[in-house]
Motif scaffolding. Structure first.
Motif, short mmCIF file in Angstrom:
data_model
loop_
_atom_site.label_atom_id
_atom_site.label_comp_id
_atom_site.label_asym_id
_atom_site.label_seq_id
_atom_site.Cartn_x
_atom_site.Cartn_y
_atom_site.Cartn_z
N VAL A 99 0.65 -1.13 0.14
CA VAL A 99 -0.22 -0.11 0.05
C VAL A 99 0.93 1.40 -0.15
N GLY A 100 0.39 2.62 -0.35
CA GLY A 100 0.56 3.72 -0.18
C GLY A 100 1.51 4.16 -1.33
N TYR A 101 1.92 3.38 -2.32
CA TYR A 101 2.45 3.68 -3.76
C TYR A 101 2.13 5.23 -4.32
N HIS A 102 2.74 6.41 -4.45
CA HIS A 102 3.38 7.41 -5.21
C HIS A 102 3.87 7.66 -6.32
N GLU A 103 3.75 8.27 -7.10
CA GLU A 103 5.03 8.66 -8.62
C GLU A 103 6.56 8.74 -7.89
N SER A 104 5.97 10.40 -6.38
CA SER A 104 6.74 10.92 -6.38
C SER A 104 8.04 9.86 -5.10
N VAL A 105 7.01 8.98 -5.23
CA VAL A 105 8.48 7.98 -3.91
C VAL A 105 8.93 7.49 -4.49
N THR A 106 7.85 6.31 -5.52
CA THR A 106 9.32 5.50 -6.45
C THR A 106 9.12 6.02 -7.85
N GLY A 107 8.70 6.71 -8.06
CA GLY A 107 8.60 7.04 -9.69
C GLY A 107 7.37 5.95 -10.30
#
Ligand SMILES: [Zn+2]
Length: 455
Positions: A99-107
Protein backbone atom coordinates in the motif's frame (compact mmCIF):
# COMPACT_ATOMS: atom_id res chain seq x y z
CA UNK A 1 -4.62 -3.88 30.20
CA UNK A 2 -8.40 -3.53 30.37
CA UNK A 3 -10.29 -3.00 33.62
CA UNK A 4 -13.70 -4.56 33.26
CA UNK A 5 -15.11 -3.97 36.76
CA UNK A 6 -18.47 -2.21 37.12
CA UNK A 7 -17.06 0.80 38.90
CA UNK A 8 -13.84 2.68 38.23
CA UNK A 9 -12.75 5.89 39.90
CA UNK A 10 -10.25 8.16 38.19
CA UNK A 11 -8.76 10.23 40.99
CA UNK A 12 -7.02 13.58 40.82
CA UNK A 13 -7.83 14.19 37.17
CA UNK A 14 -7.96 17.60 35.54
CA UNK A 15 -11.52 18.00 34.30
CA UNK A 16 -12.31 21.29 32.55
CA UNK A 17 -9.38 22.90 34.34
CA UNK A 18 -10.13 21.62 37.87
CA UNK A 19 -8.91 18.69 39.97
CA UNK A 20 -11.67 16.12 40.27
CA UNK A 21 -12.37 12.50 41.10
CA UNK A 22 -14.53 10.94 38.40
CA UNK A 23 -16.55 7.83 39.11
CA UNK A 24 -17.70 5.65 36.26
CA UNK A 25 -20.34 2.99 36.88
CA UNK A 26 -21.69 0.63 34.21
CA UNK A 27 -20.21 2.79 31.48
CA UNK A 28 -21.76 6.03 32.73
CA UNK A 29 -20.20 8.99 34.55
CA UNK A 30 -21.98 8.92 37.91
CA UNK A 31 -19.91 11.37 39.98
CA UNK A 32 -17.51 14.25 39.39
CA UNK A 33 -16.35 15.76 42.67
CA UNK A 34 -13.32 17.41 44.25
CA UNK A 35 -10.81 14.83 45.50
CA UNK A 36 -11.58 13.59 49.02
CA UNK A 37 -8.53 11.40 49.49
CA UNK A 38 -10.84 8.70 50.84
CA UNK A 39 -10.48 5.27 49.28
CA UNK A 40 -13.69 4.04 47.76
CA UNK A 41 -13.12 0.33 47.42
CA UNK A 42 -13.65 0.58 43.66
CA UNK A 43 -10.87 0.09 41.13
CA UNK A 44 -8.96 3.34 41.25
CA UNK A 45 -6.55 5.06 38.91
CA UNK A 46 -4.56 8.03 40.12
CA UNK A 47 -4.39 10.54 37.26
CA UNK A 48 -1.92 12.69 39.23
CA UNK A 49 -3.24 15.85 37.61
CA UNK A 50 -3.39 14.49 34.08
CA UNK A 51 -6.35 15.68 32.05
CA UNK A 52 -9.44 13.52 31.61
CA UNK A 53 -11.02 14.63 28.36
CA UNK A 54 -13.70 13.35 26.00
CA UNK A 55 -12.59 10.43 23.88
CA UNK A 56 -11.70 11.30 20.30
CA UNK A 57 -13.97 10.44 17.37
CA UNK A 58 -12.29 9.93 14.02
CA UNK A 59 -14.95 11.15 11.58
CA UNK A 60 -13.54 9.42 8.49
CA UNK A 61 -11.60 6.18 8.59
CA UNK A 62 -11.54 2.82 6.77
CA UNK A 63 -11.28 0.04 9.36
CA UNK A 64 -10.93 -3.04 7.14
CA UNK A 65 -8.45 -1.28 4.85
CA UNK A 66 -6.49 -0.19 7.93
CA UNK A 67 -6.36 -3.78 9.19
CA UNK A 68 -5.27 -4.93 5.71
CA UNK A 69 -2.62 -2.20 5.59
CA UNK A 70 -1.13 -3.52 8.81
CA UNK A 71 -0.66 -6.83 6.89
CA UNK A 72 0.96 -5.16 3.88
CA UNK A 73 4.26 -3.86 2.63
CA UNK A 74 4.52 -0.09 2.45
CA UNK A 75 5.75 1.46 -0.78
CA UNK A 76 8.61 3.61 0.43
CA UNK A 77 12.07 4.29 -1.04
CA UNK A 78 13.21 0.77 -0.05
CA UNK A 79 10.18 -0.90 -1.65
CA UNK A 80 12.10 -2.76 -4.37
CA UNK A 81 14.31 -4.51 -1.80
CA UNK A 82 11.35 -5.09 0.56
CA UNK A 83 9.32 -6.70 -2.23
CA UNK A 84 12.24 -8.97 -3.22
CA UNK A 85 12.60 -10.09 0.40
CA UNK A 86 8.87 -10.64 0.84
CA UNK A 87 8.76 -12.69 -2.39
CA UNK A 88 11.73 -14.81 -1.30
CA UNK A 89 10.21 -15.42 2.13
CA UNK A 90 6.60 -16.07 1.18
CA UNK A 91 7.12 -18.77 -1.41
CA UNK A 92 5.99 -19.08 -5.01
CA UNK A 93 2.36 -18.28 -5.68
CA UNK A 94 1.58 -16.50 -2.40
CA UNK A 95 -0.17 -13.15 -2.82
CA UNK A 96 1.79 -10.07 -1.73
CA UNK A 97 -0.03 -6.83 -0.94
CA UNK A 98 1.52 -3.39 -0.73
CA UNK A 99 0.00 0.00 0.00
CA UNK A 100 0.95 3.66 -0.19
CA UNK A 101 2.26 3.84 -3.78
CA UNK A 102 2.84 7.33 -5.12
CA UNK A 103 4.79 8.33 -8.22
CA UNK A 104 6.76 10.91 -6.23
CA UNK A 105 8.24 8.21 -3.98
CA UNK A 106 9.14 5.33 -6.28
CA UNK A 107 8.63 6.71 -9.78
CA UNK A 108 6.29 4.99 -12.22
CA UNK A 109 5.09 1.55 -11.13
CA UNK A 110 3.37 -0.83 -13.49
CA UNK A 111 2.82 -4.47 -14.23
CA UNK A 112 6.24 -4.88 -15.88
CA UNK A 113 8.13 -3.27 -13.01
CA UNK A 114 6.44 -5.65 -10.57
CA UNK A 115 7.08 -8.63 -12.89
CA UNK A 116 10.80 -7.82 -12.93
CA UNK A 117 11.04 -7.71 -9.13
CA UNK A 118 8.61 -10.46 -8.10
CA UNK A 119 7.88 -12.71 -11.09
CA UNK A 120 6.75 -15.72 -9.07
CA UNK A 121 4.17 -14.16 -6.77
CA UNK A 122 0.89 -12.47 -7.59
CA UNK A 123 1.44 -8.89 -6.38
CA UNK A 124 -1.03 -6.06 -5.91
CA UNK A 125 -0.03 -2.53 -4.95
CA UNK A 126 -2.50 0.14 -3.91
CA UNK A 127 -2.07 3.77 -4.84
CA UNK A 128 -1.88 6.16 -1.90
CA UNK A 129 -5.19 7.74 -2.93
CA UNK A 130 -6.94 4.37 -2.62
CA UNK A 131 -8.29 4.89 -6.15
CA UNK A 132 -6.02 2.51 -8.08
CA UNK A 133 -4.37 -0.89 -7.81
CA UNK A 134 -1.35 -2.01 -9.84
CA UNK A 135 -1.18 -5.76 -10.48
CA UNK A 136 1.64 -7.83 -11.95
CA UNK A 137 1.07 -10.44 -14.65
CA UNK A 138 0.46 -13.36 -12.29
CA UNK A 139 -2.05 -11.32 -10.31
CA UNK A 140 -3.88 -10.17 -13.46
CA UNK A 141 -4.12 -13.76 -14.65
CA UNK A 142 -5.39 -14.89 -11.26
CA UNK A 143 -8.24 -12.34 -11.20
CA UNK A 144 -8.98 -12.74 -14.91
CA UNK A 145 -8.51 -9.10 -15.86
CA UNK A 146 -6.59 -7.90 -18.92
CA UNK A 147 -4.55 -4.72 -18.73
CA UNK A 148 -1.32 -3.77 -20.48
CA UNK A 149 -0.17 -1.52 -17.64
CA UNK A 150 -1.68 -3.50 -14.79
CA UNK A 151 -3.16 -0.27 -13.41
CA UNK A 152 -6.78 -0.83 -12.41
CA UNK A 153 -9.08 1.97 -11.29
CA UNK A 154 -12.23 1.58 -9.22
CA UNK A 155 -12.15 -2.23 -9.20
CA UNK A 156 -11.84 -2.83 -5.45
CA UNK A 157 -14.93 -4.98 -5.08
CA UNK A 158 -14.06 -7.19 -8.06
CA UNK A 159 -10.52 -7.65 -6.79
CA UNK A 160 -11.70 -8.45 -3.30
CA UNK A 161 -14.11 -11.06 -4.62
CA UNK A 162 -11.39 -12.78 -6.67
CA UNK A 163 -8.38 -12.61 -4.36
CA UNK A 164 -8.17 -15.07 -1.48
CA UNK A 165 -8.94 -13.25 1.75
CA UNK A 166 -6.55 -13.10 4.68
CA UNK A 167 -7.60 -13.01 8.31
CA UNK A 168 -7.63 -9.39 9.40
CA UNK A 169 -6.77 -8.43 12.95
CA UNK A 170 -9.49 -5.90 13.63
CA UNK A 171 -9.05 -6.31 17.39
CA UNK A 172 -5.48 -5.11 16.93
CA UNK A 173 -6.84 -2.02 15.16
CA UNK A 174 -9.24 -1.44 18.06
CA UNK A 175 -6.35 -1.57 20.52
CA UNK A 176 -4.24 0.72 18.36
CA UNK A 177 -7.02 3.32 18.13
CA UNK A 178 -7.77 3.13 21.86
CA UNK A 179 -4.07 3.75 22.42
CA UNK A 180 -4.55 7.14 20.72
CA UNK A 181 -7.51 7.99 22.96
CA UNK A 182 -9.98 7.25 20.16
CA UNK A 183 -13.34 5.97 21.46
CA UNK A 184 -15.37 6.23 18.25
CA UNK A 185 -14.95 6.21 14.49
CA UNK A 186 -17.07 6.63 11.37
CA UNK A 187 -16.15 4.21 8.61
CA UNK A 188 -16.47 5.93 5.23
CA UNK A 189 -15.84 2.94 2.99
CA UNK A 190 -18.16 3.29 -0.03
CA UNK A 191 -19.10 -0.38 0.06
CA UNK A 192 -22.07 -1.42 -2.03
CA UNK A 193 -22.49 -4.78 -0.32
CA UNK A 194 -24.61 -5.27 2.77
CA UNK A 195 -22.73 -8.48 3.61
CA UNK A 196 -19.49 -6.45 3.87
CA UNK A 197 -21.20 -4.08 6.29
CA UNK A 198 -22.54 -6.99 8.31
CA UNK A 199 -19.09 -8.58 8.44
CA UNK A 200 -17.66 -5.36 9.82
CA UNK A 201 -20.54 -5.09 12.31
CA UNK A 202 -19.81 -8.63 13.53
CA UNK A 203 -16.18 -7.76 14.17
CA UNK A 204 -16.78 -4.52 16.05
CA UNK A 205 -19.75 -5.43 18.22
CA UNK A 206 -17.93 -8.04 20.31
CA UNK A 207 -17.69 -7.21 24.02
CA UNK A 208 -13.95 -6.56 23.86
CA UNK A 209 -13.88 -4.14 20.92
CA UNK A 210 -13.09 -0.75 22.48
CA UNK A 211 -14.35 1.67 19.82
CA UNK A 212 -17.89 2.69 18.79
CA UNK A 213 -18.32 2.36 15.04
CA UNK A 214 -20.69 4.15 12.70
CA UNK A 215 -20.85 2.96 9.08
CA UNK A 216 -21.84 4.72 5.88
CA UNK A 217 -21.71 2.67 2.65
CA UNK A 218 -23.48 3.24 -0.65
CA UNK A 219 -26.83 5.11 -0.85
CA UNK A 220 -28.96 2.06 -1.61
CA UNK A 221 -27.95 0.01 1.46
CA UNK A 222 -30.90 -0.82 3.73
CA UNK A 223 -29.74 1.46 6.53
CA UNK A 224 -32.89 0.81 8.60
CA UNK A 225 -31.83 -2.81 9.24
CA UNK A 226 -30.51 -3.31 12.78
CA UNK A 227 -26.98 -4.69 12.56
CA UNK A 228 -25.87 -3.54 16.00
CA UNK A 229 -24.07 -0.42 14.78
CA UNK A 230 -25.46 2.86 13.52
CA UNK A 231 -25.62 3.96 9.90
CA UNK A 232 -24.38 7.48 9.17
CA UNK A 233 -24.73 9.33 5.87
CA UNK A 234 -24.50 7.54 2.52
CA UNK A 235 -21.04 7.70 0.99
CA UNK A 236 -20.94 9.04 -2.56
CA UNK A 237 -17.64 9.23 -4.44
CA UNK A 238 -17.05 11.82 -7.15
CA UNK A 239 -14.37 9.93 -9.03
CA UNK A 240 -11.74 12.11 -10.62
CA UNK A 241 -10.52 9.48 -13.06
CA UNK A 242 -14.06 9.12 -14.40
CA UNK A 243 -16.14 12.18 -13.56
CA UNK A 244 -19.83 11.45 -13.15
CA UNK A 245 -22.45 13.54 -14.93
CA UNK A 246 -24.57 15.84 -12.79
CA UNK A 247 -27.54 13.57 -13.56
CA UNK A 248 -25.65 10.55 -12.17
CA UNK A 249 -24.79 12.44 -9.01
CA UNK A 250 -28.32 13.74 -8.56
CA UNK A 251 -29.59 10.17 -8.99
CA UNK A 252 -27.26 8.90 -6.21
CA UNK A 253 -28.33 11.75 -3.90
CA UNK A 254 -31.98 10.85 -4.56
CA UNK A 255 -31.43 7.17 -3.75
CA UNK A 256 -29.95 8.25 -0.40
CA UNK A 257 -32.89 10.57 0.22
CA UNK A 258 -35.37 7.81 -0.54
CA UNK A 259 -33.73 5.84 2.27
CA UNK A 260 -33.97 8.90 4.51
CA UNK A 261 -30.21 9.38 4.50
CA UNK A 262 -27.95 12.38 4.39
CA UNK A 263 -24.93 12.18 2.07
CA UNK A 264 -21.16 12.29 2.58
CA UNK A 265 -19.65 13.24 -0.75
CA UNK A 266 -15.99 12.58 -1.53
CA UNK A 267 -14.59 15.68 -3.30
CA UNK A 268 -10.86 16.18 -3.76
CA UNK A 269 -10.65 18.51 -6.75
CA UNK A 270 -12.13 21.82 -7.87
CA UNK A 271 -14.21 20.12 -10.58
CA UNK A 272 -15.37 17.45 -8.15
CA UNK A 273 -16.66 20.11 -5.78
CA UNK A 274 -18.32 22.05 -8.64
CA UNK A 275 -20.21 18.91 -9.65
CA UNK A 276 -21.23 18.04 -6.09
CA UNK A 277 -22.51 21.56 -5.43
CA UNK A 278 -24.52 21.43 -8.68
CA UNK A 279 -26.14 18.20 -7.47
CA UNK A 280 -26.87 19.76 -4.07
CA UNK A 281 -28.48 22.78 -5.75
CA UNK A 282 -30.80 20.42 -7.57
CA UNK A 283 -31.66 18.06 -4.70
CA UNK A 284 -31.38 20.46 -1.77
CA UNK A 285 -29.10 20.04 1.25
CA UNK A 286 -30.22 18.13 4.33
CA UNK A 287 -28.99 18.18 7.93
CA UNK A 288 -26.04 15.82 8.19
CA UNK A 289 -24.84 16.33 4.60
CA UNK A 290 -21.08 16.58 4.42
CA UNK A 291 -18.18 17.02 2.05
CA UNK A 292 -15.40 14.52 2.66
CA UNK A 293 -11.88 15.92 2.21
CA UNK A 294 -12.76 19.18 0.41
CA UNK A 295 -9.10 19.15 -0.58
CA UNK A 296 -9.59 22.10 -2.93
CA UNK A 297 -12.12 24.83 -2.13
CA UNK A 298 -11.82 27.98 -4.28
CA UNK A 299 -12.61 31.03 -2.17
CA UNK A 300 -15.63 31.94 -4.31
CA UNK A 301 -17.34 28.71 -3.18
CA UNK A 302 -17.06 29.32 0.56
CA UNK A 303 -20.27 31.36 0.77
CA UNK A 304 -22.31 28.65 -0.92
CA UNK A 305 -20.99 25.91 1.39
CA UNK A 306 -22.01 28.09 4.29
CA UNK A 307 -25.46 28.90 2.88
CA UNK A 308 -26.19 25.24 2.19
CA UNK A 309 -25.14 24.34 5.73
CA UNK A 310 -22.74 21.64 4.53
CA UNK A 311 -20.17 20.26 6.96
CA UNK A 312 -16.61 19.68 5.79
CA UNK A 313 -14.81 16.62 7.15
CA UNK A 314 -11.14 17.33 6.62
CA UNK A 315 -7.83 15.50 7.18
CA UNK A 316 -5.36 17.99 8.63
CA UNK A 317 -2.44 15.54 8.55
CA UNK A 318 -2.33 15.42 4.74
CA UNK A 319 -0.68 18.84 4.75
CA UNK A 320 2.31 17.16 6.41
CA UNK A 321 2.12 13.71 4.84
CA UNK A 322 1.42 14.78 1.26
CA UNK A 323 2.26 18.47 1.29
CA UNK A 324 5.57 18.22 -0.53
CA UNK A 325 3.87 16.35 -3.39
CA UNK A 326 1.13 18.99 -3.55
CA UNK A 327 3.71 21.75 -3.81
CA UNK A 328 5.23 19.98 -6.80
CA UNK A 329 2.00 18.97 -8.54
CA UNK A 330 -0.99 21.12 -7.63
CA UNK A 331 -1.96 24.03 -9.90
CA UNK A 332 -0.69 27.31 -8.48
CA UNK A 333 -4.26 28.71 -8.56
CA UNK A 334 -5.39 25.89 -6.23
CA UNK A 335 -2.57 26.08 -3.68
CA UNK A 336 -4.24 28.74 -1.52
CA UNK A 337 -7.47 26.79 -1.33
CA UNK A 338 -5.75 23.50 -0.43
CA UNK A 339 -6.89 21.57 2.64
CA UNK A 340 -8.47 24.67 4.09
CA UNK A 341 -9.31 24.74 7.76
CA UNK A 342 -9.12 28.17 9.42
CA UNK A 343 -10.80 29.95 6.50
CA UNK A 344 -13.67 27.44 6.52
CA UNK A 345 -14.26 28.11 10.21
CA UNK A 346 -13.99 31.87 9.65
CA UNK A 347 -16.57 31.60 6.89
CA UNK A 348 -18.98 30.00 9.37
CA UNK A 349 -18.69 26.49 7.89
CA UNK A 350 -18.78 23.52 10.29
CA UNK A 351 -15.63 21.42 10.16
CA UNK A 352 -14.98 17.99 11.62
CA UNK A 353 -11.59 16.28 11.68
CA UNK A 354 -10.48 12.81 10.69
CA UNK A 355 -7.46 10.79 9.62
CA UNK A 356 -8.71 8.85 6.53
CA UNK A 357 -6.49 6.01 7.80
CA UNK A 358 -4.95 3.96 6.27
CA UNK A 359 -4.51 6.68 3.61
CA UNK A 360 -3.25 8.99 6.35
CA UNK A 361 -1.72 8.25 9.75
CA UNK A 362 -4.33 6.73 12.09
CA UNK A 363 -2.99 8.86 14.98
CA UNK A 364 -5.32 11.86 15.41
CA UNK A 365 -2.73 13.70 17.52
CA UNK A 366 -0.55 13.90 14.42
CA UNK A 367 -3.48 15.63 12.70
CA UNK A 368 -3.93 17.99 15.64
CA UNK A 369 -0.26 18.96 15.59
CA UNK A 370 -0.35 19.49 11.82
CA UNK A 371 -3.55 21.56 11.91
CA UNK A 372 -1.73 23.97 14.19
CA UNK A 373 1.55 24.08 12.24
CA UNK A 374 0.56 23.51 8.59
CA UNK A 375 4.05 22.33 7.68
CA UNK A 376 4.90 19.71 5.07
CA UNK A 377 7.16 16.86 6.18
CA UNK A 378 10.12 18.79 4.78
CA UNK A 379 9.05 21.86 6.77
CA UNK A 380 7.49 24.06 4.07
CA UNK A 381 4.36 25.94 5.20
CA UNK A 382 1.16 25.39 3.19
CA UNK A 383 -1.65 27.89 3.70
CA UNK A 384 -0.26 29.27 6.96
CA UNK A 385 -3.43 31.37 7.29
CA UNK A 386 -5.36 28.12 7.63
CA UNK A 387 -3.69 27.32 10.96
CA UNK A 388 -5.97 26.74 13.91
CA UNK A 389 -5.14 26.34 17.58
CA UNK A 390 -4.44 22.81 18.80
CA UNK A 391 -7.39 23.27 21.22
CA UNK A 392 -9.72 23.86 18.27
CA UNK A 393 -8.22 20.95 16.33
CA UNK A 394 -8.76 18.61 19.29
CA UNK A 395 -12.38 19.78 19.57
CA UNK A 396 -12.90 18.86 15.90
CA UNK A 397 -12.12 15.28 16.98
CA UNK A 398 -14.48 15.48 19.97
CA UNK A 399 -17.73 16.32 18.22
CA UNK A 400 -20.54 13.80 18.13
CA UNK A 401 -20.52 11.12 15.42
CA UNK A 402 -23.77 12.51 14.03
CA UNK A 403 -22.51 16.11 13.92
CA UNK A 404 -18.81 16.21 12.99
CA UNK A 405 -18.73 20.01 12.83
CA UNK A 406 -20.74 20.45 16.03
CA UNK A 407 -19.60 21.30 19.54
CA UNK A 408 -17.14 19.10 21.42
CA UNK A 409 -18.81 16.67 23.81
CA UNK A 410 -18.14 17.34 27.47
CA UNK A 411 -17.13 15.27 30.48
CA UNK A 412 -20.37 15.61 32.41
CA UNK A 413 -22.49 13.81 34.95
CA UNK A 414 -24.83 11.23 33.45
CA UNK A 415 -22.94 11.01 30.16
CA UNK A 416 -21.89 7.71 28.66
CA UNK A 417 -18.21 7.39 29.55
CA UNK A 418 -16.10 7.84 26.41
CA UNK A 419 -12.95 9.32 27.80
CA UNK A 420 -9.26 9.79 27.24
CA UNK A 421 -6.82 10.13 30.13
CA UNK A 422 -3.63 12.11 29.50
CA UNK A 423 -0.39 12.16 31.48
CA UNK A 424 -0.40 15.96 31.97
CA UNK A 425 -2.77 18.90 32.15
CA UNK A 426 -4.36 19.61 28.78
CA UNK A 427 -2.60 22.92 28.20
CA UNK A 428 0.75 21.18 28.58
CA UNK A 429 -0.18 18.35 26.23
CA UNK A 430 -1.38 20.80 23.59
CA UNK A 431 1.93 22.64 23.63
CA UNK A 432 3.31 19.70 21.62
CA UNK A 433 0.34 17.46 20.76
CA UNK A 434 1.27 13.77 20.64
CA UNK A 435 -0.41 10.47 21.39
CA UNK A 436 2.45 9.54 23.71
CA UNK A 437 0.59 11.59 26.35
CA UNK A 438 -2.36 9.17 26.25
CA UNK A 439 -2.36 7.03 29.41
CA UNK A 440 -5.69 5.26 29.03
CA UNK A 441 -9.05 5.26 27.35
CA UNK A 442 -12.58 4.59 28.54
CA UNK A 443 -14.48 3.17 25.59
CA UNK A 444 -17.35 0.77 24.96
CA UNK A 445 -15.29 -2.11 26.42
CA UNK A 446 -14.37 -0.33 29.66
CA UNK A 447 -11.18 1.30 30.85
CA UNK A 448 -8.04 0.27 29.03
CA UNK A 449 -4.67 1.44 30.19
CA UNK A 450 -2.14 1.89 27.45
CA UNK A 451 0.27 -1.03 27.25
CA UNK A 452 3.46 0.98 26.82
CA UNK A 453 2.89 4.54 28.02
CA UNK A 454 6.54 5.43 27.39
CA UNK A 455 6.35 4.63 23.65
ZN1 LIG B 1 -11.53 7.87 2.81
Amino acid sequence: MTIVSDTVVVRNAEVSGERMDVRIHDGTIVAIEPPTGRRTGADEIDAAGGALICGLHDHHIHLMALAAARNSLVVDPTFEADLRTAAAMSGTGTWIRAVGYHESVTGHLDRHWLDAVAPENPVRVQHRSGAMWVLNSLALAAVGVESTTGQLFGMDELLRSRIPGTVLDLDGIGRELAGYGVTGVTDLTPTTSMSDVERLADLVTGAGFPVDVMVTGAPHLPSHVDIGIAFGPAKIVVRDDELPTIDDLVASFLVARRHGRSVAVHCVTRIGLVLALAAWREVGAKTGDRIEHAAVVPSEMLAELRTMGLTVVTQPSFVCERGDTYLAEVDAQDLDGLWRCGSLLNAGISVGASTDAPYGSADPWHSIATAAKRLTSSGVPIGPDERISPERALMMFQSDATDPGGPARSVALGRVARLCLLDSPLSEVLRAPSSRHVVGTVGRAGFSLRAEPER
